[in-house]
Design an enzyme around this catalytic site. Structure first.
Site, PDB file in Angstrom:
ATOM      1  N   ARG A  31      42.566  51.299  32.882  1.00 28.35           N
ATOM      2  CA  ARG A  31      42.705  51.901  31.556  1.00 28.35           C
ATOM      3  C   ARG A  31      42.138  53.317  31.469  1.00 28.35           C
ATOM      4  O   ARG A  31      42.571  54.120  30.643  1.00 28.35           O
ATOM      5  CB  ARG A  31      42.032  51.009  30.500  1.00 28.35           C
ATOM      6  CG  ARG A  31      40.556  50.765  30.739  1.00 28.35           C
ATOM      7  CD  ARG A  31      39.977  49.756  29.756  1.00 28.35           C
ATOM      8  NE  ARG A  31      38.592  49.430  30.054  1.00 28.35           N
ATOM      9  CZ  ARG A  31      37.555  50.170  29.698  1.00 28.35           C
ATOM     10  NH1 ARG A  31      37.742  51.290  29.007  1.00 28.35           N
ATOM     11  NH2 ARG A  31      36.320  49.809  30.012  1.00 28.35           N
ATOM     12  N   LYS A 105      39.339  34.403  36.826  1.00 31.95           N
ATOM     13  CA  LYS A 105      38.797  33.048  36.802  1.00 31.95           C
ATOM     14  C   LYS A 105      37.874  32.900  35.592  1.00 31.95           C
ATOM     15  O   LYS A 105      36.881  33.614  35.482  1.00 31.95           O
ATOM     16  CB  LYS A 105      38.023  32.750  38.089  1.00 31.95           C
ATOM     17  CG  LYS A 105      38.873  32.820  39.355  1.00 31.95           C
ATOM     18  CD  LYS A 105      38.040  32.656  40.609  1.00 31.95           C
ATOM     19  CE  LYS A 105      38.908  32.740  41.861  1.00 31.95           C
ATOM     20  NZ  LYS A 105      38.116  32.619  43.107  1.00 31.95           N
ATOM     21  N   GLY A 133      41.034  30.654  44.810  1.00 33.65           N
ATOM     22  CA  GLY A 133      40.483  30.127  46.051  1.00 33.65           C
ATOM     23  C   GLY A 133      39.319  30.965  46.554  1.00 33.65           C
ATOM     24  O   GLY A 133      38.942  31.970  45.934  1.00 33.65           O
ATOM     25  N   LYS A 188      33.018  26.804  39.115  1.00 36.52           N
ATOM     26  CA  LYS A 188      32.159  26.991  40.290  1.00 36.52           C
ATOM     27  C   LYS A 188      31.192  28.147  40.095  1.00 36.52           C
ATOM     28  O   LYS A 188      30.123  28.187  40.720  1.00 36.52           O
ATOM     29  CB  LYS A 188      33.003  27.160  41.549  1.00 36.52           C
ATOM     30  CG  LYS A 188      34.043  28.278  41.491  1.00 36.52           C
ATOM     31  CD  LYS A 188      33.529  29.648  41.862  1.00 36.52           C
ATOM     32  CE  LYS A 188      34.610  30.699  41.723  1.00 36.52           C
ATOM     33  NZ  LYS A 188      34.150  32.056  42.038  1.00 36.52           N
ATOM     34  N   ASP A 241      35.968  27.185  47.101  1.00 34.68           N
ATOM     35  CA  ASP A 241      35.490  28.303  46.289  1.00 34.68           C
ATOM     36  C   ASP A 241      34.008  28.149  45.968  1.00 34.68           C
ATOM     37  O   ASP A 241      33.260  29.131  45.889  1.00 34.68           O
ATOM     38  CB  ASP A 241      36.306  28.374  44.997  1.00 34.68           C
ATOM     39  CG  ASP A 241      36.508  29.809  44.517  1.00 34.68           C
ATOM     40  OD1 ASP A 241      35.876  30.711  45.079  1.00 34.68           O
ATOM     41  OD2 ASP A 241      37.304  30.021  43.587  1.00 34.68           O
ATOM     42  N   THR A 245      31.091  30.972  46.994  1.00 29.28           N
ATOM     43  CA  THR A 245      30.411  31.627  45.880  1.00 29.28           C
ATOM     44  C   THR A 245      28.923  31.308  45.855  1.00 29.28           C
ATOM     45  O   THR A 245      28.116  32.117  45.396  1.00 29.28           O
ATOM     46  CB  THR A 245      31.060  31.217  44.542  1.00 29.28           C
ATOM     47  OG1 THR A 245      32.474  31.301  44.657  1.00 29.28           O
ATOM     48  CG2 THR A 245      30.619  32.118  43.425  1.00 29.28           C
ATOM     49  N   SER A 251      28.911  37.430  46.311  1.00 29.32           N
ATOM     50  CA  SER A 251      29.054  36.735  45.031  1.00 29.32           C
ATOM     51  C   SER A 251      28.144  37.351  43.973  1.00 29.32           C
ATOM     52  O   SER A 251      26.916  37.294  44.083  1.00 29.32           O
ATOM     53  CB  SER A 251      28.722  35.246  45.205  1.00 29.32           C
ATOM     54  OG  SER A 251      28.556  34.622  43.951  1.00 29.32           O
ATOM     55  N   VAL A 276      31.083  42.459  35.924  1.00 28.58           N
ATOM     56  CA  VAL A 276      31.111  41.224  35.145  1.00 28.58           C
ATOM     57  C   VAL A 276      30.617  40.051  35.991  1.00 28.58           C
ATOM     58  O   VAL A 276      31.038  39.870  37.131  1.00 28.58           O
ATOM     59  CB  VAL A 276      32.537  40.935  34.635  1.00 28.58           C
ATOM     60  CG1 VAL A 276      32.607  39.572  33.965  1.00 28.58           C
ATOM     61  CG2 VAL A 276      32.971  42.023  33.662  1.00 28.58           C
ATOM     62  N   GLU A 278      30.991  36.368  35.770  1.00 28.77           N
ATOM     63  CA  GLU A 278      31.790  35.411  35.013  1.00 28.77           C
ATOM     64  C   GLU A 278      31.032  34.131  34.678  1.00 28.77           C
ATOM     65  O   GLU A 278      31.312  33.471  33.679  1.00 28.77           O
ATOM     66  CB  GLU A 278      33.072  35.067  35.784  1.00 28.77           C
ATOM     67  CG  GLU A 278      34.071  36.216  35.919  1.00 28.77           C
ATOM     68  CD  GLU A 278      34.896  36.447  34.658  1.00 28.77           C
ATOM     69  OE1 GLU A 278      34.558  35.858  33.611  1.00 28.77           O
ATOM     70  OE2 GLU A 278      35.868  37.213  34.731  1.00 28.77           O
TER      71      GLU A 278
END
Length: 341
Positions: A31, A105, A133, A188, A241, A245, A251, A276, A278
């Site tokens: 953006r 995710k 994945g 996860k 995953d 992670t 991660s 971010v 998550e």
């Protein structure tokens, strides 16, 4: 073929690189104009994926219409909380014959929608497909062997997309259980935060193994309530995953957890990570879902208390370890899927 990648973070950029090297024309959207100009000048994404030069088939742009129109495949690669707004913004540009592939995710806050549900609500004439994945962008960009899953309602289209994304180093499987694939990728991140907290507290391999194993048990428990096939969580988008992670310093969720376990405040942790995380929002959403459906999720509840009630992580560990005794194996599941067209 022309492909639009909407989101120039590390994962969006890695996928753009992979697809461009296969000979596809890839529009890579972000953006911010100054960010796009920097990528054009430097020939790489120095902020999110430094050291990976762009192929000549990558065309950075901040023009959303240009990034979508005439693309056979449109990949949604923005953070999960931005998916709905992005879909609203492209609604006037997409057409019914385009394939929409979500690679974010998460679960939407308040609605509790999976991201495919968000996309289908905004772009009602497009079937969305999910690519998920164990796939750190940094390793995909270096062409290290990686395996992922593509899921959607139509088997033939999943197999078509499987061929589009597959390379000698990036193996794509198909899976009919889109609910399980999406929930595994979203939930996860919560357990990865816990794994990081465990590391930050100085706990060992035994602790992390227990956390991961019981973590997948409670992910499966909630997943079944929400309509997933529990055996999906034994695959790449579940255990696979979860492993990557919880164990890798790539991660962001694990790195954030480590800092929390070392006593840093959440605001400072997010500032230091700079991207971010998550698992923060996913923890709140999963906690609320566990209450709504009366689903036992002690690890998720414990991490929620650390994040949102400022409880000491060591006290949470004690609470989890001193719960009433349980059986380990809660149920035996069928190994077969049914009803996938």
């Amino acid at each position: 073929m022309k492909i639009g990648v909407l989101g120039a973070g590390s994962w969006g950029t890695a996928l753009a690189t992979l697809l461009a090297e296969k000979g596809f024309e890839v529009m890579l959207w972000h953006r911010r104009e100054e960010f796009i100009n920097d990528m054009i000048i430097k020939g790489e994404n120095t902020k999110y994926l430094p050291g990976v030069p762009f192929d000549n088939n990558i065309y950075p742009t901040n023009n959303l219409e240009k990034a979508v129109v005439d693309c056979e495949i449109v990949i949604l690669a923005v953070p999960s909380h931005g998916i709905r707004e992005l879909c609203q913004n492209i609604k006037g540009f997409v057409s019914a014959d385009q394939h929409i592939v979500n690679v974010a995710k998460g679960i939407e806050d308040k609605t509790y929608f999976r991201l495919s549900q968000v996309v289908n609500e905004e772009l009602s004439y497009n079937n969305v497909y999910v690519l998920s994945g164990p796939s750190h962008a940094e390793e995909v960009a270096k062409k290290l062997p990686t395996t992922v899953v593509i899921s959607g309602e139509e088997r033939s289209k999943c197999e078509y997309l499987q061929d589009v994304f597959s390379t000698d180093n990036f193996r794509v499987y198909t899976n009919p259980d889109m609910i399980g694939v999406e929930l595994g990728g979203a939930l996860k991140n919560i357990i990865a935060l816990g794994a990081g907290i465990s590391d930050g507290l100085g706990y060992g391999d035994n602790s992390k193994a227990a956390l991961m194993t019981r973590g997948i048990a409670e992910i499966s428990r909630l997943g079944k309530i929400l309509g997933a096939k529990t055996e999906t969580f034994a695959g790449l988008t579940g255990i696979g995953d979860l492993i990557v992670t919880c164990t890798s310093m790539h991660s962001r969720n694990r790195r954030a957890g480590i800092k929390l376990g070392q006593g840093e405040k959440l605001e400072k942790v997010l500032e230091d990570i700079g991207m971010v995380v998550e698992g923060i929002k996913a923890t709140k959403t999963a906690y609320e879902l566990s209450n709504k459906f009366e689903c036992e999720m002690p690890i998720t509840r414990g991490i929620y208390k650390i994040l949102y009630e400022n409880m000491d992580p060591r006290d949470i560990v004690t609470q989890i370890m001193t719960r009433s005794n349980k059986h380990e194996i809660e149920e035996i599941n069928s190994l077969y899927y049914y009803g996938w067209n």
